[in-house]
Design a protein around this motif. Structure first.
Motif, PDB file in Angstrom:
ATOM      1  N   TRP A  22       0.686  -1.379   0.281  1.00 54.34           N
ATOM      2  CA  TRP A  22       0.418   0.177   0.159  1.00 54.34           C
ATOM      3  C   TRP A  22       0.730   1.447   0.130  1.00 54.34           C
ATOM      4  CZ3 TRP A  22       0.465   3.031   4.543  1.00 54.34           C
ATOM      5  CH2 TRP A  22      -0.546   4.358   4.028  1.00 54.34           C
ATOM      6  N   TYR A  23       1.870   0.601   1.190  1.00 52.50           N
ATOM      7  CA  TYR A  23       2.954   2.527   1.033  1.00 52.50           C
ATOM      8  C   TYR A  23       3.779   2.661  -0.306  1.00 52.50           C
ATOM      9  CZ  TYR A  23       5.828   6.175   2.985  1.00 52.50           C
ATOM     10  OH  TYR A  23       6.741   6.883   3.279  1.00 52.50           O
ATOM     11  N   PHE A  24       3.950   1.463  -0.679  1.00 51.66           N
ATOM     12  CA  PHE A  24       5.739   2.033  -1.424  1.00 51.66           C
ATOM     13  C   PHE A  24       4.663   1.557  -3.422  1.00 51.66           C
ATOM     14  CE2 PHE A  24       7.912   0.534   2.317  1.00 51.66           C
ATOM     15  CZ  PHE A  24       8.648   2.215   2.458  1.00 51.66           C
ATOM     16  N   GLY A  25       3.675   0.576  -2.964  1.00 50.84           N
ATOM     17  CA  GLY A  25       3.124   0.124  -4.462  1.00 50.84           C
ATOM     18  C   GLY A  25       4.286  -0.115  -5.646  1.00 50.84           C
ATOM     19  N   ARG A  26       4.681  -0.152  -6.607  1.00 49.13           N
ATOM     20  CA  ARG A  26       5.601   0.049  -7.717  1.00 49.13           C
ATOM     21  C   ARG A  26       6.979   0.213  -7.874  1.00 49.13           C
ATOM     22  NH1 ARG A  26       1.815  -0.413 -13.396  1.00 49.13           N
ATOM     23  NH2 ARG A  26       0.308  -1.978 -12.336  1.00 49.13           N
ATOM     24  N   ALA A  27       7.166   1.227  -6.787  1.00 48.26           N
ATOM     25  CA  ALA A  27       8.001   1.977  -6.664  1.00 48.26           C
ATOM     26  C   ALA A  27       9.387   0.955  -5.597  1.00 48.26           C
ATOM     27  CB  ALA A  27       8.375   3.209  -5.702  1.00 48.26           C
ATOM     28  N   ARG A  28      10.063   1.241  -5.960  1.00 45.43           N
ATOM     29  CA  ARG A  28      11.433   0.614  -5.296  1.00 45.43           C
ATOM     30  C   ARG A  28      11.565   1.557  -3.694  1.00 45.43           C
ATOM     31  NH1 ARG A  28      15.396  -2.204  -7.690  1.00 45.43           N
ATOM     32  NH2 ARG A  28      17.038  -1.177  -6.029  1.00 45.43           N
TER      33      ARG A  28
ATOM     34  N   ARG B 106       3.378  10.270   2.524  1.00 44.27           N
ATOM     35  CA  ARG B 106       3.469  10.225   0.631  1.00 44.27           C
ATOM     36  C   ARG B 106       3.136   8.962   0.201  1.00 44.27           C
ATOM     37  NH1 ARG B 106       9.592  13.226   0.056  1.00 44.27           N
ATOM     38  NH2 ARG B 106       8.855  11.846  -2.234  1.00 44.27           N
ATOM     39  N   PRO B 107       2.174   8.165   0.705  1.00 43.14           N
ATOM     40  CA  PRO B 107       2.170   6.549   0.156  1.00 43.14           C
ATOM     41  C   PRO B 107       1.760   7.127  -1.254  1.00 43.14           C
ATOM     42  CG  PRO B 107       0.286   7.642   1.132  1.00 43.14           C
ATOM     43  CD  PRO B 107       1.024   8.729   1.157  1.00 43.14           C
ATOM     44  N   ALA B 108       1.466   5.825  -2.291  1.00 35.31           N
ATOM     45  CA  ALA B 108       1.744   5.551  -3.270  1.00 35.31           C
ATOM     46  C   ALA B 108       0.380   5.535  -3.838  1.00 35.31           C
ATOM     47  CB  ALA B 108       2.419   4.318  -3.655  1.00 35.31           C
ATOM     48  N   PRO B 109       0.003   6.031  -4.709  1.00 37.15           N
ATOM     49  CA  PRO B 109      -1.175   6.644  -5.614  1.00 37.15           C
ATOM     50  C   PRO B 109      -2.353   5.115  -5.613  1.00 37.15           C
ATOM     51  CG  PRO B 109       0.783   7.425  -7.012  1.00 37.15           C
ATOM     52  CD  PRO B 109       0.926   6.585  -5.784  1.00 37.15           C
ATOM     53  N   GLU B 110      -3.006   5.407  -5.527  1.00 36.39           N
ATOM     54  CA  GLU B 110      -4.157   3.814  -5.208  1.00 36.39           C
ATOM     55  C   GLU B 110      -5.411   4.748  -6.277  1.00 36.39           C
ATOM     56  OE1 GLU B 110      -5.063   2.229  -1.956  1.00 36.39           O
ATOM     57  OE2 GLU B 110      -5.837   3.810  -1.259  1.00 36.39           O
TER      58      GLU B 110
ATOM     59  N   GLN C 116       1.044  12.276  -6.885  1.00 34.74           N
ATOM     60  CA  GLN C 116       1.221  12.337  -5.794  1.00 34.74           C
ATOM     61  C   GLN C 116       2.384  13.530  -5.262  1.00 34.74           C
ATOM     62  OE1 GLN C 116       4.734   9.711  -5.027  1.00 34.74           O
ATOM     63  NE2 GLN C 116       3.875   8.629  -2.942  1.00 34.74           N
ATOM     64  N   GLY C 117       2.069  13.592  -4.331  1.00 36.03           N
ATOM     65  CA  GLY C 117       2.247  14.680  -3.976  1.00 36.03           C
ATOM     66  C   GLY C 117       2.947  14.619  -2.463  1.00 36.03           C
ATOM     67  N   ARG C 118       3.708  15.889  -1.296  1.00 36.24           N
ATOM     68  CA  ARG C 118       4.444  15.402  -0.826  1.00 36.24           C
ATOM     69  C   ARG C 118       3.475  16.147   1.056  1.00 36.24           C
ATOM     70  NH1 ARG C 118      10.266  15.730  -0.797  1.00 36.24           N
ATOM     71  NH2 ARG C 118      11.317  15.676  -3.043  1.00 36.24           N
ATOM     72  N   GLY C 119       2.805  14.753   0.847  1.00 38.97           N
ATOM     73  CA  GLY C 119       1.684  14.588   2.076  1.00 38.97           C
ATOM     74  C   GLY C 119       1.556  13.861   3.030  1.00 38.97           C
TER      75      GLY C 119
ATOM     76  N   VAL D  55      -1.714  17.025   1.936  1.00 42.24           N
ATOM     77  CA  VAL D  55      -2.975  15.720   1.345  1.00 42.24           C
ATOM     78  C   VAL D  55      -1.457  15.305   0.729  1.00 42.24           C
ATOM     79  CG1 VAL D  55      -4.514  16.045  -0.309  1.00 42.24           C
ATOM     80  CG2 VAL D  55      -4.661  14.090   1.590  1.00 42.24           C
ATOM     81  N   ALA D  56      -1.743  13.424   0.068  1.00 42.11           N
ATOM     82  CA  ALA D  56      -0.827  13.023  -1.170  1.00 42.11           C
ATOM     83  C   ALA D  56      -1.248  13.387  -2.035  1.00 42.11           C
ATOM     84  CB  ALA D  56      -0.183  11.978  -0.444  1.00 42.11           C
ATOM     85  N   LEU D  57      -2.465  12.659  -1.662  1.00 39.26           N
ATOM     86  CA  LEU D  57      -3.153  12.322  -3.155  1.00 39.26           C
ATOM     87  C   LEU D  57      -4.867  12.885  -3.207  1.00 39.26           C
ATOM     88  CD1 LEU D  57      -3.238   7.450  -3.075  1.00 39.26           C
ATOM     89  CD2 LEU D  57      -1.847  10.054  -5.050  1.00 39.26           C
ATOM     90  N   ALA D  58      -5.857  12.803  -4.701  1.00 36.07           N
ATOM     91  CA  ALA D  58      -6.660  13.995  -4.107  1.00 36.07           C
ATOM     92  C   ALA D  58      -7.816  12.932  -3.784  1.00 36.07           C
ATOM     93  CB  ALA D  58      -7.011  14.219  -5.961  1.00 36.07           C
ATOM     94  N   GLN D  59      -8.206  13.883  -2.935  1.00 32.81           N
ATOM     95  CA  GLN D  59      -9.311  12.884  -2.357  1.00 32.81           C
ATOM     96  C   GLN D  59     -10.777  13.684  -2.180  1.00 32.81           C
ATOM     97  OE1 GLN D  59      -8.299  10.440  -1.057  1.00 32.81           O
ATOM     98  NE2 GLN D  59      -6.458   9.609  -1.256  1.00 32.81           N
ATOM     99  N   ASN D  60     -12.441  13.550  -1.535  1.00 27.37           N
ATOM    100  CA  ASN D  60     -12.984  13.820  -0.699  1.00 27.37           C
ATOM    101  C   ASN D  60     -13.703  13.855   0.264  1.00 27.37           C
ATOM    102  OD1 ASN D  60     -13.313  15.074  -3.733  1.00 27.37           O
ATOM    103  ND2 ASN D  60     -14.522  13.333  -3.914  1.00 27.37           N
TER     104      ASN D  60
END
Length: 320
Positions: free
Chosen positions: A31-37, A85-89, A163-166, A195-200
Motif C-alpha cells: 500500500w505504501y510503496f506501490g510499485r516504487a522501489r 507520501r504513500p503511493a497512488p491508488e 502524488q504529492g508531498r503529503g 495531502v498526498a493524493l486527490a481526495q474528497n
C-alpha cells in the motif's frame, strides 16, 4: 467470494495490534510503496517522515512513537507507519449527507478489493476521546468514523493519481476524529495539512453542520456544500460511473418523499452499489451523530454499534 468483518475495542495499539501488523506487513508495504522501489532516492527517510508528522499533526506523535517502539528499530516500518507520501491508488466510494427526519446522518458505501481492506470496525480511546471507525492498515488509518463529540468524517478518492508531498487521507481522518469536535475545526485542520493524493472528505456533526472538501496535492482546498460525492472533483473530468453515482444520490436527496431508510436503500442498489468482484461495495455505513450510533449495512443484514453499547463480534458476508 466472502469476507469476515470483526468489531473490537482496542483503546490503544498493543501486542494484538503488533501481531496484526506483522502478519499484514507485506500488504502494508505494498500500500505504501506501490510499485516504487523502497530504496528509491526520492523516498523520504524515517527521520523525514517523523519530522513531517511532528510539523503537521503533532498531537499524533506520542501515538506514532508508541507503535514505532512496538515494532522496534525498523526504519522501513517507521516510514510505512508515518503515512507520509504513500503511493497512488484508485478505488471507488460514494457518500451523502442526510438532514431530514431521523437526521442528521452520513451514509457511505466503501468500495475496495476485499483482500486488501482491513476487516476491523474499532472502538478506540487513544487520548480519552472515544472513536468508532472503520480501521485501515497499517496503523491509525480510518476511511470513515465518528467521535463521541458527534463529529463524523468519511472519504472518497477524488480521482487523479498525482502524488504529492503529503499524508494519506486515512491518517488525516484519524487526526480530525482525535482532535476536533465540530465541522469547522475539522475543516481548518484538513485545509492546513498537506495531502498526498486527490481526495474528497465529507464532514458532519450532531448540529447538522456539514461540508464536503475537495483536496489534492498542490491545489487549494475547495470547501463545498455538496451533499453527495463519489470519485471526482470536476464533472467534465468525471469517470462515467462516478458521475452516475453522484447524480443518483443527488436526485434521491431531492425527492420530496425520501427518508433516511429510503436513502440507505439507494446505497444498496445500482449504480451506487458496486458488484464488480474486483472491488465491490464492501459495506454501507449510516452514521447518526446525535445518537452516537453507526449502522453497518449489507443486503439483508444490519449491524449496529454505538458508544453506549459497543459489542465485539464478527459477521461474514457473501458477495456476488
Amino acid at each position: 467470494m466472502e469476507k469476515t468483518f470483526v468489531s473490537a475495542r482496542e483503546d490503544r495499539p498493543g501486542e494484538d495490534w503488533l501481531s496484526r501488523f506483522t502478519t499484514g506487513r507485506a500488504g502494508a508495504e505494498s500500500w505504501y510503496f506501490g510499485r516504487a522501489r523502497t530504496s528509491a532516492p526520492t523516498a523520504p527517510t524515517a527521520r523525514e517522515c517523523r519530522a513531517a508528522l511532528a510539523q503537521h499533526m503533532p498531537e499524533l506523535i506520542p501515538h506514532y512513537e508508541h507503535v514505532c517502539a512496538l515494532v522496534g528499530d525498523d526504519e522501513l516500518a517507521h516510514r510505512v507507519l508515518s503515512h507520509y507520501r504513500p503511493a497512488p491508488e484508485g478505488y471507488g466510494c460514494s457518500q451523502a449527507v442526510w438532514l431530514g427526519k431521523e437526521g442528521p446522518a452520513l451514509v457511505r458505501n466503501f468500495d475496495y478489493p476485499p483482500d486488501i481492506v482491513s476487516d476491523r470496525f474499532e472502538l478506540t480511546a487513544w487520548s480519552g476521546l472515544k472513536v468508532i471507525a472503520k480501521a485501515q492498515r497499517p496503523w491509525g488509518g480510518c476511511v470513515d468514523g465518528m467521535n463521541e463529540e458527534g463529529l463524523v468524517a468519511s472519504v472518497t478518492l477524488g480521482g487523479g493519481r498525482v502524488q504529492g508531498r503529503g499524508f494519506s487521507i486515512i491518517l488525516m481522518i484519524r487526526y480530525v476524529l482525535e482532535t476536533c469536535h465540530r465541522v469547522g475545526q475539522a475543516v481548518d485542520a484538513l485545509c492546513r495539512i498537506p495531502v498526498a493524493l486527490a481526495q474528497n472528505v465529507t464532514l458532519l456533526d450532531r448540529s447538522g453542520t456539514y461540508a464536503t472538501l475537495l483536496l489534492g496535492p498542490g491545489q487549494r482546498p475547495i470547501i463545498t456544500r455538496l451533499k453527495a460525492c463519489a470519485n471526482h472533483q470536476r464533472s467534465e473530468r468525471a469517470p462515467p460511473n462516478s458521475l452516475a453515482r453522484q447524480q443518483a444520490l443527488l436526485q434521491a436527496l431531492d425527492e420530496p418523499s425520501m427518508s433516511l431508510k429510503g436513502l440507505t436503500d439507494r446505497f444498496l442498489e445500482p449504480p451506487v452499489h458496486a458488484r464488480n468482484p474486483r472491488f465491490p461495495t464492501l459495506y454501507t455505513a449510516v452514521y447518526r451523530p446525535e445518537e452516537g450510533r453507526v449502522d453497518y449495512v449489507w443486503p439483508g443484514k444490519r449491524w449496529s454499534q454505538g458508544f453506549a453499547h459497543f459489542q465485539p463480534g464478527e459477521y461474514t458476508h457473501h458477495y456476488g
